[in-house]
Design a protein around this motif. Sequence first.
Motif, PDB file in Angstrom:
ATOM      1  N   UNK A 114       3.308   5.799  -3.233  1.00  0.00           N
ATOM      2  CA  UNK A 114       4.501   6.472  -3.754  1.00  0.00           C
ATOM      3  C   UNK A 114       4.645   6.308  -5.263  1.00  0.00           C
ATOM      4  N   UNK A 115       3.700   5.579  -5.900  1.00  0.00           N
ATOM      5  CA  UNK A 115       3.684   5.294  -7.340  1.00  0.00           C
ATOM      6  C   UNK A 115       4.895   4.463  -7.774  1.00  0.00           C
ATOM      7  N   UNK A 149      -0.792  -3.832 -10.835  1.00  0.00           N
ATOM      8  CA  UNK A 149      -0.446  -4.296 -12.189  1.00  0.00           C
ATOM      9  C   UNK A 149      -1.076  -3.386 -13.243  1.00  0.00           C
ATOM     10  N   UNK A 150      -2.271  -2.878 -12.979  1.00  0.00           N
ATOM     11  CA  UNK A 150      -2.924  -1.944 -13.905  1.00  0.00           C
ATOM     12  C   UNK A 150      -2.102  -0.675 -14.053  1.00  0.00           C
ATOM     13  N   UNK A 181       5.666  -2.216  -5.150  1.00  0.00           N
ATOM     14  CA  UNK A 181       4.356  -2.555  -4.562  1.00  0.00           C
ATOM     15  C   UNK A 181       3.940  -3.959  -4.982  1.00  0.00           C
ATOM     16  N   UNK A 182       4.100  -4.278  -6.261  1.00  0.00           N
ATOM     17  CA  UNK A 182       3.739  -5.607  -6.764  1.00  0.00           C
ATOM     18  C   UNK A 182       4.539  -6.686  -6.039  1.00  0.00           C
ATOM     19  N   UNK A 183       5.837  -6.413  -5.825  1.00  0.00           N
ATOM     20  CA  UNK A 183       6.710  -7.380  -5.148  1.00  0.00           C
ATOM     21  C   UNK A 183       6.173  -7.722  -3.755  1.00  0.00           C
ATOM     22  N   UNK A 184       5.774  -6.687  -2.981  1.00  0.00           N
ATOM     23  CA  UNK A 184       5.274  -6.940  -1.619  1.00  0.00           C
ATOM     24  C   UNK A 184       3.886  -7.580  -1.633  1.00  0.00           C
ATOM     25  N   UNK A 202       0.838  -1.216   0.000  1.00  0.00           N
ATOM     26  CA  UNK A 202       0.000   0.000   0.000  1.00  0.00           C
ATOM     27  C   UNK A 202       0.870   1.263   0.000  1.00  0.00           C
ATOM     28  N   UNK A 203       1.953   1.233   0.814  1.00  0.00           N
ATOM     29  CA  UNK A 203       2.829   2.410   0.895  1.00  0.00           C
ATOM     30  C   UNK A 203       3.485   2.683  -0.454  1.00  0.00           C
TER      31      UNK A 203
END
Length: 710
Positions: free
Chosen positions: A213-214, A249-250, A219-222, A208-209
């Motif tokens: 932060x874009x 992913x989007x 983000x995908x990794x976590x 989420x964090x």
Amino acid sequence: MKRLIVLLCLLNLAFGFSQEEELESLTIQLAYQDPDISKVDTSVSIIKLLFKTEDYSKALKFIKQSEKLAKELDYKKGLAEITYYKAKIHYQEGQNQMAISEFKNAKTLFTTIKDTITVAKINSNLGFIEIENGNYKAGLSHALSAIQELEKRSLFDDLSTNYESLANAYQNANVVDKAITYYIKKIEVDNKTNNTKGLIATNKKLGDIYTSKKNYNQAISYYESALGYAGNYDETSRANILPYLGNAYLMDMDYKTSARYLLESINLNRRFDNQEGVLIALNSLGELYLKQNRLNTAQEQLLEASNLSRLLNNDEQLLKNYRLMTTLDSIKGDFDNAYVWQSQYYNLKEKIDAEKNKKSAIINIDTLDDSTAEVDNIILPVTTNDTVVSKKKYDKFKLIFYALLAAFAVVLTFFVLFYLKRNNRLKYTRELEAKNKKIELQNEAILEQSKHLENINKVKDKLFSIVSHDLKDSLTSTKGFIDLLKEGQLTQDEFHSLLPELSENANNASLLLFNLLNWSKSQMQSLEPKPTLFDIQEVFAEKVKLMDQKFDAKGVKLIDKTLRDFVYADRSMIEIVIQNLLANAVKFCNRGDLITITNQISNGKSIISIEDTGVGITKENQSKLFGNNTFTTRGTNKEKGTGLGLTICRELVDLNNGKIWVESELNIGSTFYIELPKSRIDNLSDTETTPLVETPQPSYSERYHLHKSQ
């Protein structure tokens, strides 16, 4: 599997029975003990067991009795432990303020007996509760003071709670880097204790964090890590993670993976009746379809998300929905609706921004020193007591105070009027900008329609020009020959001598109509390819057979070097291209010239070539061949053309994701090349496409076919 479940049930029953036996034994032991320290210790053991089994009401009864005895005996260690468990029970029952008070009492008692480990645990608990209540200053102070002792003693469970408290505090204070640091530390200790539930939650929070932060790759990794810990059996956790993973992913523009996760998310969350998860997934799926220009499907998802966000009072998701609906209706040309959505978007955004600005506490912990338990740089509202002054001084300044108050009222009135006027001006400006935007969108749509109508008009003019000139000549010549034949003015010999010319005129008229219809279709934008896998060698065989008469009539030899090879395209369109190129090759050949047809594979594409040894093309004319304007020259036997053939070829090849080009030298010959795909090219508008498997080529040798010898 059944045996394993039965075994687990038996173990649980055995564990339950052992706890009950231990509790019964301790209760009997307590009944026969004298009222001394050992009786307090036995009571503490019973309280711990009751807390573990979540029998809080019974535990509180034992706490009340043993607390009284511990105080009478002045037994500080026993009293400290009793107070500690009293605080933990209050927290479990949701009585946070009572829990904080008892934790502080227990901390004082444990500090007296110099039990640093339990003091650290209490500080960790206090930090967690204070931060949960929004008291970041007190919470950080407690949590930071516990770290050193907990780390030294390797108390991983308490460290996990402590790190989570610190990370939550920093995240709420928008100090993201420090929040990330403590979340990563929590993952490290949770790995050591195999705390799967904690690993799932922490990895999702880090996802989420990084989404905020874009940084979508991170983000995908976590999110994927959280999904991995959840596995396929923890469907509740999967349902909670999937909407956010699909959205990441989007944003990373991996539409196929995004669609897969979002669709799974909707199914799971509907099954668990998790409306929040369904809402997030619907909004993201609507945005995905919007990016793929699947407007009707996008509208279905977004309308359902709009209703759901109102039902759940989720303003953040409703704001996102308004933005997407504005874009959707703008693309569809429904500018009235787009304007309504845009107005609702700005109204809701103002409401959300206003609510964020109502926060009374300003938290500034950017420069916090993690090694200290003091949190001096957290700024909170401070109230000060007025200095006590004498009655005489008070009377003296009373008049000045009222004068200043009156002046302040005047200034305040002025500012209120100024603010209202400014707001009205801003509102008017915003409405004007919205109207201008709406007019801009309408003008763009009108301009696009005008260009389209202009192009159609040009096509119509070109059609009339060709029909009135070339087609008229062919039909007039044919009609004249038929009239002579009808009136009996031709002898048998004259009839046979003119018959080839009549045939040529009919062929020219047929080819002209054939090219004209296909060209007009492509220009009117009504020609849609229907690609399939087919053998290009079969197409060549059909078209060569169809043009046998032309080869014979002109004395041209054909060398066939084609191989069996499959391409992925619209077969009828490619047949038109090959027929046009073969007709052109014959047209510009002299008697005795050669036409060679070949195909080969290069970089996963099929390359087709039609080579002739005819008159060739000048460099100047080569640049005109595939243009939008008609260009034609007469053949070696003065054959006429429409100038549409190569234009049609270029447009049909483009529609099939291919390329066409020419290489030519004057008086030596020309070679026309066509490059076509051998397998399906995925279209982003189809989220469930299945890649085609290319048919393996059989082994074959090169064959030559020499057309009828002369």
